[in-house]
Design a protein around this motif. Structure first.
Motif, short mmCIF file in Angstrom:
data_model
loop_
_atom_site.label_atom_id
_atom_site.label_comp_id
_atom_site.label_asym_id
_atom_site.label_seq_id
_atom_site.Cartn_x
_atom_site.Cartn_y
_atom_site.Cartn_z
N PHE A 64 24.25 -16.38 29.69
CA PHE A 64 22.80 -16.77 29.83
C PHE A 64 22.70 -17.57 31.35
CE2 PHE A 64 19.73 -20.60 30.08
CZ PHE A 64 18.59 -19.83 29.90
N TYR A 65 23.56 -18.63 31.58
CA TYR A 65 23.44 -19.27 32.90
C TYR A 65 23.73 -18.47 34.11
CZ TYR A 65 22.60 -23.33 30.16
OH TYR A 65 21.99 -24.30 29.10
N GLU A 66 24.77 -17.37 34.03
CA GLU A 66 25.02 -16.46 34.94
C GLU A 66 23.81 -15.90 35.44
OE1 GLU A 66 29.36 -14.83 35.52
OE2 GLU A 66 28.75 -14.64 33.51
N ARG A 67 23.13 -15.35 34.38
CA ARG A 67 21.90 -14.42 34.38
C ARG A 67 20.97 -15.21 35.35
NH1 ARG A 67 23.55 -12.73 29.37
NH2 ARG A 67 21.73 -14.04 28.35
N ILE A 68 20.62 -16.44 35.13
CA ILE A 68 19.79 -17.04 36.01
C ILE A 68 20.22 -17.76 37.12
CG2 ILE A 68 18.14 -17.42 33.88
CD1 ILE A 68 19.18 -20.26 33.75
N GLY A 69 21.65 -17.40 37.88
CA GLY A 69 22.00 -17.56 38.88
C GLY A 69 23.03 -19.09 38.93
N TYR A 70 23.47 -19.28 37.95
CA TYR A 70 24.54 -20.53 38.02
C TYR A 70 25.70 -19.68 38.26
CZ TYR A 70 21.16 -23.81 36.77
OH TYR A 70 20.11 -24.52 36.65
N GLY A 128 15.37 -16.27 22.31
CA GLY A 128 15.36 -14.79 22.72
C GLY A 128 14.09 -14.40 23.22
N GLN A 129 13.11 -15.54 23.61
CA GLN A 129 12.04 -14.88 24.21
C GLN A 129 11.61 -15.26 25.57
OE1 GLN A 129 8.75 -15.70 21.04
NE2 GLN A 129 10.26 -16.01 19.69
N GLY A 130 12.68 -15.67 26.12
CA GLY A 130 12.76 -16.52 27.63
C GLY A 130 12.11 -17.77 27.87
N PHE A 131 12.08 -18.72 26.84
CA PHE A 131 11.69 -20.18 26.82
C PHE A 131 13.04 -20.82 27.43
CE2 PHE A 131 8.86 -18.58 23.54
CZ PHE A 131 7.82 -18.73 24.14
N GLY A 132 14.37 -20.45 27.23
CA GLY A 132 15.40 -21.15 27.74
C GLY A 132 15.30 -20.81 29.53
N LYS A 133 15.09 -19.71 29.58
CA LYS A 133 14.78 -19.50 31.17
C LYS A 133 13.86 -20.33 31.82
CE LYS A 133 14.19 -15.50 34.14
NZ LYS A 133 14.26 -14.11 34.20
#
Length: 168
Positions: free
Chosen positions: A131-137, A97-102
């Motif tokens: 999550f993946y949709e939010r980063i363009g997948y 929840g802190q942006g590390f996955g992104k």
């Protein structure tokens, strides 16, 4: 070969290919096994197979390489030479929840584009498609890492699993 440790500007974090830092393998094994238990021997063999091409495991660490925060693995797709499959994406529970996955996904995309000269990244997920949709997948048809098939594979039609891709 490969990129040097990617230091996140203004922060104490680095993203590195694990084969350049074998001392991180035990902690990475523990992180992955905390999410998806498997024998330590099998997991370590998978991590030890990491190289400058594919497969390649990337880890997000604290400055000084003291703690492994996240991991992902880039694997080849036999039938698509300019693509790879992302698997085993995991972030330590205390860092979620802190942006590390992104962050680790962004680095993986850069690594694929710059170092590996790839054009597309594929993945599958059961519960993280938002999550993946939010980063363009985008959603795509099921894909197998093992090459073309001449028949339907029931395992690729798993109603829970969603396949996604991103053109780099």
């Amino acid at each position: 070969m490969g990129l040097p440790p990617f230091n996140v500007t203004g922060s104490p974090f680095n993203v590195v290919p694990i084969h350049n830092y074998p001392e991180l393998m035990k902690d990475t094994c523990a992180l992955i096994n905390a999410e998806w238990p498997r024998s330590e021997t099998a997991r370590m063999r998978s991590l030890e197979a990491s190289c400058d091409t594919l497969p390649c495991s990337l880890v997000l660490t604290t400055e000084g390489m003291c703690r492994v925060i996240a991991h992902l693995k880039l694997s080849p797709i036999t039938s698509k030479k300019k693509a790879c499959f992302v698997e085993s994406v995991v972030v330590d529970k205390s860092y979620r929840g802190q942006g590390f996955g992104k962050l680790i996904m962004k680095f993986a995309e850069d690594y694929c584009r710059v170092v590996l000269d790839l054009k597309t990244i594929y993945l599958s997920t059961i519960d993280q498609d938002g999550f993946y949709e939010r980063i363009g997948y985008e959603y795509c048809a099921p894909i197998t890492m093992y090459g073309p098939r001449h028949c339907e594979l029931p395992s690729l039609q798993n109603a829970k699993k969603k396949y996604m891709k991103k053109v780099l």
